[in-house]
Each structure stands twice: as structure tokens, then as C-alpha cells.
Scaffold this motif. Sequence first.
Motif, mmCIF file in Angstrom:
data_model
loop_
_atom_site.group_PDB
_atom_site.id
_atom_site.type_symbol
_atom_site.label_atom_id
_atom_site.label_comp_id
_atom_site.label_asym_id
_atom_site.label_seq_id
_atom_site.Cartn_x
_atom_site.Cartn_y
_atom_site.Cartn_z
ATOM 1 N N VAL A 13 0.848 -1.191 0.000
ATOM 2 C CA VAL A 13 0.000 0.000 0.000
ATOM 3 C C VAL A 13 0.882 1.239 0.000
ATOM 4 O O VAL A 13 1.772 1.381 0.834
ATOM 5 C CB VAL A 13 -0.940 0.023 1.223
ATOM 6 C CG1 VAL A 13 -1.770 1.296 1.242
ATOM 7 C CG2 VAL A 13 -1.843 -1.209 1.219
ATOM 8 N N LEU A 14 0.616 2.125 -0.944
ATOM 9 C CA LEU A 14 1.344 3.387 -1.060
ATOM 10 C C LEU A 14 0.369 4.517 -0.765
ATOM 11 O O LEU A 14 -0.665 4.636 -1.421
ATOM 12 C CB LEU A 14 1.904 3.541 -2.473
ATOM 13 C CG LEU A 14 2.533 4.881 -2.809
ATOM 14 C CD1 LEU A 14 3.796 5.089 -1.968
ATOM 15 C CD2 LEU A 14 2.845 4.941 -4.287
ATOM 16 N N VAL A 15 0.673 5.314 0.248
ATOM 17 C CA VAL A 15 -0.155 6.471 0.592
ATOM 18 C C VAL A 15 0.573 7.712 0.103
ATOM 19 O O VAL A 15 1.728 7.942 0.460
ATOM 20 C CB VAL A 15 -0.398 6.558 2.112
ATOM 21 C CG1 VAL A 15 -1.229 7.787 2.457
ATOM 22 C CG2 VAL A 15 -1.068 5.288 2.618
ATOM 23 N N ALA A 16 -0.100 8.485 -0.732
ATOM 24 C CA ALA A 16 0.523 9.675 -1.304
ATOM 25 C C ALA A 16 -0.485 10.805 -1.333
ATOM 26 O O ALA A 16 -1.683 10.603 -1.180
ATOM 27 C CB ALA A 16 1.002 9.369 -2.715
ATOM 28 N N GLY A 17 0.022 11.991 -1.509
ATOM 29 C CA GLY A 17 -0.857 13.151 -1.642
ATOM 30 C C GLY A 17 -0.187 14.392 -1.121
ATOM 31 O O GLY A 17 0.962 14.381 -0.691
ATOM 32 N N ARG A 18 -0.885 15.454 -1.148
ATOM 33 C CA ARG A 18 -0.346 16.736 -0.723
ATOM 34 C C ARG A 18 0.054 16.726 0.745
ATOM 35 O O ARG A 18 0.933 17.463 1.142
ATOM 36 C CB ARG A 18 -1.356 17.841 -0.975
ATOM 37 C CG ARG A 18 -1.714 17.971 -2.416
ATOM 38 C CD ARG A 18 -1.429 19.348 -2.906
ATOM 39 N NE ARG A 18 -1.823 19.445 -4.291
ATOM 40 C CZ ARG A 18 -0.992 19.721 -5.255
ATOM 41 N NH1 ARG A 18 0.274 19.903 -5.001
ATOM 42 N NH2 ARG A 18 -1.405 19.820 -6.485
ATOM 43 N N LEU A 19 -0.600 15.923 1.548
ATOM 44 C CA LEU A 19 -0.258 15.876 2.969
ATOM 45 C C LEU A 19 1.127 15.313 3.213
ATOM 46 O O LEU A 19 1.662 15.464 4.298
ATOM 47 C CB LEU A 19 -1.283 15.050 3.743
ATOM 48 C CG LEU A 19 -2.646 15.691 3.900
ATOM 49 C CD1 LEU A 19 -3.579 14.741 4.631
ATOM 50 C CD2 LEU A 19 -2.565 17.005 4.631
ATOM 51 N N SER A 20 1.717 14.679 2.209
ATOM 52 C CA SER A 20 3.058 14.148 2.393
ATOM 53 C C SER A 20 4.114 15.239 2.283
ATOM 54 O O SER A 20 5.261 15.025 2.620
ATOM 55 C CB SER A 20 3.345 13.032 1.383
ATOM 56 O OG SER A 20 3.318 13.552 0.078
#
Length: 99
Positions: A72-79
Motif C-alpha cells: 500500500v502506497l499512501v501519497a498526496g499533498r499531505l506528504s
Amino acid sequence: MVSVTIGGNALGFSSNLATCVGLAVKDPTGNPCQTFLTSDGTDRLAQRVDDIVPTIADALDALRQRTPYAEVLVAGRLSRPVPGRRGRLHQLRRTARRR
């Protein structure tokens, strides 16, 4: 592999942006957005980040149950680093790694 993208909409980014732009037009030399987001003595953006962490954790739990062997890869602006928010971002990253 499963990817999960977390964006600013979860934090009300669009409405905050519209409000801040409107305030900046009235006060171009000050810090009206910061004043607005902390006007009641609480950092509203920080509170929204704190409030969304359990929702993200629940989503990651559900994802793990449905795809137990997936990476599972969690990505987005919050990173991306946000000034003054390191602790909260760290909390989100820890939540993602635990899942």
C-alpha cells in the motif's frame, strides 16, 4: 500494489483557499488567512488534520482487510512538509506505516 491519494479536499482546502483569497484582497499587507484560521484561539487547519487521522486509519484498515497481501502506497499533498504541522504529518505517516 494499491495506492491511496489523500488530498486537500479532505481538509476543506478549496473553501479555505477561497476565504483566504477574499481576505487577502481586503488586507494585502497583513496575514488575514492566519488570523482567520486561528481567530477563536484554535488552529482550525491543525484541528482538521487531527480530526481526519482516524478516518484515514479506518480507510487503511479496510484496505488491508480487503487486500492483505498488497503493498500500500499512501501519497498526496499531505506528504509535503507544512510549516508548523510536522507533528501531525508525522502522525499520519506513522498511521500509514502501521497499517
